[in-house]
Write a protein that holds these residues in place. Structure first.
Motif, PDB file in Angstrom:
ATOM      1  N   ILE A   6       8.233  38.426  -8.084  1.00 13.22           N
ATOM      2  CA  ILE A   6       8.920  37.837  -6.816  1.00 13.22           C
ATOM      3  C   ILE A   6       8.940  36.301  -6.832  1.00 13.22           C
ATOM      4  O   ILE A   6       7.693  36.159  -6.717  1.00 13.22           O
ATOM      5  N   ILE A   7      10.222  35.732  -6.681  1.00 11.66           N
ATOM      6  CA  ILE A   7       9.873  34.201  -6.457  1.00 11.66           C
ATOM      7  C   ILE A   7      10.834  34.225  -5.504  1.00 11.66           C
ATOM      8  O   ILE A   7      12.143  34.799  -5.209  1.00 11.66           O
ATOM      9  N   ALA A   8      10.343  33.095  -4.205  1.00  6.35           N
ATOM     10  CA  ALA A   8      11.295  33.090  -3.209  1.00  6.35           C
ATOM     11  C   ALA A   8      10.571  31.830  -2.345  1.00  6.35           C
ATOM     12  O   ALA A   8       9.681  31.092  -2.847  1.00  6.35           O
ATOM     13  N   ASN A   9      11.638  31.454  -1.491  1.00  7.09           N
ATOM     14  CA  ASN A   9      11.430  29.964  -0.861  1.00  7.09           C
ATOM     15  C   ASN A   9      10.020  30.388   0.178  1.00  7.09           C
ATOM     16  O   ASN A   9       9.692  31.430   0.704  1.00  7.09           O
ATOM     17  N   LYS A  10       9.244  29.439   0.296  1.00  2.00           N
ATOM     18  CA  LYS A  10       7.914  29.461   0.890  1.00  2.00           C
ATOM     19  C   LYS A  10       8.105  30.049   2.340  1.00  2.00           C
ATOM     20  O   LYS A  10       7.429  30.687   3.007  1.00  2.00           O
ATOM     21  N   SER A  11       9.432  29.873   2.896  1.00  3.29           N
ATOM     22  CA  SER A  11       9.594  29.854   4.239  1.00  3.29           C
ATOM     23  C   SER A  11       9.858  31.342   4.466  1.00  3.29           C
ATOM     24  O   SER A  11       9.755  31.792   5.956  1.00  3.29           O
ATOM     25  N   VAL A  12       9.990  32.280   3.589  1.00  2.00           N
ATOM     26  CA  VAL A  12      10.138  33.810   3.907  1.00  2.00           C
ATOM     27  C   VAL A  12       8.766  34.273   3.397  1.00  2.00           C
ATOM     28  O   VAL A  12       8.662  35.661   3.641  1.00  2.00           O
ATOM     29  N   GLU A  13       7.805  33.709   3.067  1.00  2.00           N
ATOM     30  CA  GLU A  13       6.410  34.231   2.462  1.00  2.00           C
ATOM     31  C   GLU A  13       5.951  35.227   3.529  1.00  2.00           C
ATOM     32  O   GLU A  13       5.446  36.340   3.289  1.00  2.00           O
ATOM     33  N   TYR A  36       7.927  25.451  -8.629  1.00  2.00           N
ATOM     34  CA  TYR A  36       9.228  24.421  -8.420  1.00  2.00           C
ATOM     35  C   TYR A  36      10.281  25.131  -9.455  1.00  2.00           C
ATOM     36  O   TYR A  36       9.793  25.702 -10.656  1.00  2.00           O
ATOM     37  N   GLY A  37      11.430  24.932  -8.950  1.00  2.00           N
ATOM     38  CA  GLY A  37      12.500  25.317 -10.296  1.00  2.00           C
ATOM     39  C   GLY A  37      13.666  25.151  -9.480  1.00  2.00           C
ATOM     40  O   GLY A  37      14.058  24.765  -8.407  1.00  2.00           O
ATOM     41  N   GLU A  38      14.857  25.590 -10.130  1.00  2.00           N
ATOM     42  CA  GLU A  38      16.354  25.541  -9.775  1.00  2.00           C
ATOM     43  C   GLU A  38      16.884  26.915 -10.317  1.00  2.00           C
ATOM     44  O   GLU A  38      16.886  27.240 -11.495  1.00  2.00           O
ATOM     45  N   GLY A  39      17.440  27.494  -9.471  1.00  2.00           N
ATOM     46  CA  GLY A  39      18.246  28.625  -9.668  1.00  2.00           C
ATOM     47  C   GLY A  39      19.572  28.705  -8.978  1.00  2.00           C
ATOM     48  O   GLY A  39      20.335  27.606  -9.325  1.00  2.00           O
ATOM     49  N   ARG A  40      20.289  29.551  -8.409  1.00  2.00           N
ATOM     50  CA  ARG A  40      21.510  29.482  -7.881  1.00  2.00           C
ATOM     51  C   ARG A  40      21.551  28.923  -6.398  1.00  2.00           C
ATOM     52  O   ARG A  40      22.797  28.395  -6.244  1.00  2.00           O
ATOM     53  N   GLY A  48      10.826  14.226  -2.068  1.00  2.06           N
ATOM     54  CA  GLY A  48      11.465  13.661  -1.026  1.00  2.06           C
ATOM     55  C   GLY A  48      12.936  13.998  -1.147  1.00  2.06           C
ATOM     56  O   GLY A  48      13.744  14.098  -0.240  1.00  2.06           O
ATOM     57  N   ILE A  49      13.339  14.429  -2.254  1.00  2.00           N
ATOM     58  CA  ILE A  49      14.666  14.597  -2.360  1.00  2.00           C
ATOM     59  C   ILE A  49      15.145  16.188  -2.061  1.00  2.00           C
ATOM     60  O   ILE A  49      15.906  16.532  -1.511  1.00  2.00           O
ATOM     61  N   TRP A  50      14.270  16.962  -2.648  1.00  2.00           N
ATOM     62  CA  TRP A  50      14.275  18.464  -2.619  1.00  2.00           C
ATOM     63  C   TRP A  50      12.878  19.000  -2.285  1.00  2.00           C
ATOM     64  O   TRP A  50      12.079  19.406  -3.068  1.00  2.00           O
ATOM     65  N   PRO A  51      12.897  18.847  -0.952  1.00  3.51           N
ATOM     66  CA  PRO A  51      11.415  18.994  -0.468  1.00  3.51           C
ATOM     67  C   PRO A  51      10.967  20.505  -0.255  1.00  3.51           C
ATOM     68  O   PRO A  51       9.742  20.791  -0.313  1.00  3.51           O
ATOM     69  N   GLU A  52      11.771  21.589  -0.585  1.00  2.00           N
ATOM     70  CA  GLU A  52      11.579  22.847  -0.560  1.00  2.00           C
ATOM     71  C   GLU A  52      10.603  23.247  -1.706  1.00  2.00           C
ATOM     72  O   GLU A  52      10.540  22.746  -2.920  1.00  2.00           O
ATOM     73  N   GLU A  53       9.897  24.634  -1.487  1.00  2.22           N
ATOM     74  CA  GLU A  53       8.979  24.902  -2.353  1.00  2.22           C
ATOM     75  C   GLU A  53       9.037  26.555  -2.396  1.00  2.22           C
ATOM     76  O   GLU A  53       9.637  27.184  -1.533  1.00  2.22           O
ATOM     77  N   ASN A  54       8.831  26.913  -3.865  1.00  2.00           N
ATOM     78  CA  ASN A  54       8.827  28.608  -3.707  1.00  2.00           C
ATOM     79  C   ASN A  54       7.352  28.961  -4.016  1.00  2.00           C
ATOM     80  O   ASN A  54       6.545  28.234  -4.295  1.00  2.00           O
ATOM     81  N   PHE A  55       7.285  30.409  -3.939  1.00  2.00           N
ATOM     82  CA  PHE A  55       6.069  30.983  -4.353  1.00  2.00           C
ATOM     83  C   PHE A  55       6.362  32.075  -5.313  1.00  2.00           C
ATOM     84  O   PHE A  55       7.600  32.602  -5.655  1.00  2.00           O
ATOM     85  N   LEU A  56       5.294  32.569  -6.001  1.00  2.00           N
ATOM     86  CA  LEU A  56       5.699  33.478  -6.883  1.00  2.00           C
ATOM     87  C   LEU A  56       4.402  34.577  -6.780  1.00  2.00           C
ATOM     88  O   LEU A  56       3.465  34.282  -6.645  1.00  2.00           O
ATOM     89  N   GLY A  84      17.137  32.027  -1.411  1.00  2.00           N
ATOM     90  CA  GLY A  84      16.567  31.924  -2.752  1.00  2.00           C
ATOM     91  C   GLY A  84      15.473  32.985  -3.003  1.00  2.00           C
ATOM     92  O   GLY A  84      14.402  32.291  -3.236  1.00  2.00           O
ATOM     93  N   ILE A  85      15.789  34.081  -2.576  1.00  2.00           N
ATOM     94  CA  ILE A  85      14.892  35.384  -3.123  1.00  2.00           C
ATOM     95  C   ILE A  85      15.106  36.159  -4.322  1.00  2.00           C
ATOM     96  O   ILE A  85      16.203  36.646  -4.218  1.00  2.00           O
ATOM     97  N   LYS A  86      14.455  36.188  -5.259  1.00  2.00           N
ATOM     98  CA  LYS A  86      14.753  37.020  -6.382  1.00  2.00           C
ATOM     99  C   LYS A  86      13.351  38.164  -6.683  1.00  2.00           C
ATOM    100  O   LYS A  86      12.058  37.496  -6.693  1.00  2.00           O
ATOM    101  N   ILE A  87      13.678  39.083  -7.284  1.00  2.00           N
ATOM    102  CA  ILE A  87      12.745  40.077  -7.734  1.00  2.00           C
ATOM    103  C   ILE A  87      13.251  40.415  -9.314  1.00  2.00           C
ATOM    104  O   ILE A  87      14.363  40.918  -9.473  1.00  2.00           O
ATOM    105  N   PHE A  88      12.403  40.476 -10.070  1.00  2.00           N
ATOM    106  CA  PHE A  88      12.508  40.688 -11.437  1.00  2.00           C
ATOM    107  C   PHE A  88      11.625  42.053 -11.931  1.00  2.00           C
ATOM    108  O   PHE A  88      10.369  41.829 -11.441  1.00  2.00           O
ATOM    109  N   GLU A  89      12.207  43.237 -12.506  1.00  2.00           N
ATOM    110  CA  GLU A  89      11.337  44.320 -12.629  1.00  2.00           C
ATOM    111  C   GLU A  89      11.485  44.468 -14.237  1.00  2.00           C
ATOM    112  O   GLU A  89      12.247  44.548 -15.094  1.00  2.00           O
ATOM    113  N   ILE A  90      10.090  44.684 -14.634  1.00  2.00           N
ATOM    114  CA  ILE A  90       9.906  44.754 -16.103  1.00  2.00           C
ATOM    115  C   ILE A  90       9.161  45.996 -16.337  1.00  2.00           C
ATOM    116  O   ILE A  90       7.913  46.405 -15.812  1.00  2.00           O
TER     117      ILE A  90
END
Length: 96
Positions: A6-13, A36-40, A48-56, A84-90
């Motif tokens: 699960i990769i998502a913005n820290k704001s929804v953790e 850190y990363g870039e998706g859709r 300072g330009i892209w201040p948001e962070e994700n968690f995994l 920006g919430i994603k889940i990958f299943e393997i």
């Protein structure tokens, strides 16, 4: 057995973990707290330009629990469509 990532913005953790608790789910997981990363959606770079962070979260679990977790993430994504919430299943084989 499934591996979920699960990769998502820290704001929804906190919302994610609250939903797990409300549904009585206690998945065992590994968390990488800042990713850190870039998706859709906009890049998440923690600067300072892209201040948001994700968690995994990385979760290894049985198939029935995986479906419940996926359902929680699906509902979270409906409530926060721009975060920006994603889940990958393997599919994995456990070695004991």
């Amino acid at each position: 057995m499934k591996k979920l990532e699960i990769i998502a913005n820290k704001s929804v953790e906190e919302d994610l973990f609250d939903r797990f608790e409300r549904r009585g789910l206690k998945p065992r997981y590994t968390e990488i707290p800042i990713v850190y990363g870039e998706g859709r959606t906009n890049p998440k770079k923690g600067d300072g330009i892209w201040p948001e962070e994700n968690f995994l979260l990385i979760i290894y679990t049985e198939d029935d629990m995986a479906e419940k977790i996926i359902s929680v993430v699906r509902d979270l994504k409906i409530d926060f469509p721009d975060e920006g919430i994603k889940i990958f299943e393997i599919e994995v084989q456990a070695s004991f």
